[in-house]
Motif scaffolding. Structure first.
Motif: not given
Ligand SMILES: [Mg+2]
Ligand SMILES: Nc1ncnc2c1ncn2[C@@H]1O[C@H](COP(=O)(O)OP(=O)(O)OP(=O)(O)O)[C@@H](O)[C@H]1O
Length: 261
Positions: A42-44, A84-86, A178-181
């Protein structure tokens, strides 16, 4: 306008096929959720869209034009913003400065002017601060008032996540990734961010592609859901259909746990 069309998108890391011939569209004003177990790719997908990596194969169209191979800042300038997730907020900068920096970095307001101290520079600084405050007002009272001038390190985790979204909004983008808001948020905060993501589309007009593990959030915001497993799209459709899809259930069970509920 902001429409996104991925076709045949493929990315390998060494021998590992991480995104495999992915077709995915997000229409103007749509909220699409990308779900899948840890390591699904997903993040990729976000890294490919935002130009962190180039795909090995396939195309990415933004408003009908390919953005493959463009540098990150050019993709941002064309209206793609991400979180970002992080988290990537600047911890030693104030809340207001974080948002102002994002606005400058977008390239939409020209280079930072060097005539500090002049009336024109002061007027410009006041204008930028007002714009930042306007963005932050979207989150109610949480990030304005005295908080504007507090360093980001003093914020709660949930407020840092909100600040990241405000930074994405400040770039003037039309498409938000939005990565894991809701990651790390408590149930009340999760409910609030679910409502806010809906408002980002309904009131602020954004087109949104969101990665999220919390199925309450996915259910609450999605026009459509796309499920990935090992880089392959295994299901697509309404939340109800995707959540009930045997391949999706199998993918989550196969990793030792269902999606977090
Ligand atoms: Mg991810
Ligand atoms: N820069 C990289 N170099 C090598 N492998 C990578 C890189 N980035 C990601 N991967 C690998 O690609 C796969 C997909 O990772 P990715 O971060 O896209 O998954 P994800 O779906 O976002 O997972 P999570 O839900 O845990 O965030 C994983 O196997 C990961 O180890």
């Amino acid at each position: 306008m902001a429409t996104l069309e991925l076709s045949g998108l493929t990315k390998r890391f060494g021998g590992l096929l991480v995104v495999d011939s992915l077709d995915l569209t997000v229409a103007e004003g749509e909220i699409v959720s990308l779900i899948g177990p840890n390591g699904a790719g997903k993040t990729t997908v976000f890294n490919l869209i935002s130009g962190v990596f180039a795909p090995d194969e396939g195309d990415i169209l933004l408003d009908g034009s390919s953005i493959v191979g463009l540098p990150r800042h050019e993709i941002a300038r064309r209206g793609v913003a991400r979180t970002f997730q992080t988290l990537r907020v600047f911890l030693n900068m104030t809340v207001a400065e974080n948002v102002i920096a994002a606005e400058y970095a977008s390239g939409k307001v020209g280079a930072v002017r060097s005539f500090f101290g002049t009336p024109a520079a002061r007027a410009e600084a006041a204008r930028m601060r007002a714009v930042a405050e306007e963005r932050l007002r979207f989150f109610g009272e949480r990030l304005i008032g005295y908080r504007l001038d507090q360093p980001a390190y003093s914020l709660s985790y949930a407020n840092r996540r909100r600040l990241e979204i405000a930074r994405a909004m400040a770039t003037g983008a039309g498409l938000l990734l939005l990565d894991e808001p809701a990651a790390g948020m408590n149930p009340a905060e999760t409910q609030e961010i679910t409502r806010l993501i809906g408002e980002l589309r309904d009131d602020a007009g954004y087109t949104i592609l969101v990665i999220e593990h919390d199925m309450h959030v996915v259910e609450g915001i999605s026009d459509r859901v796309v499920a990935l497993d090992h880089g392959v799209k295994i299901a697509e459709g309404s939340f109800e259909d995707v959540a009930a899809d045997p391949a999706v259930i199998e993918a989550y069970l196969g990793t030792g746990g269902a999606a977090t509920k």
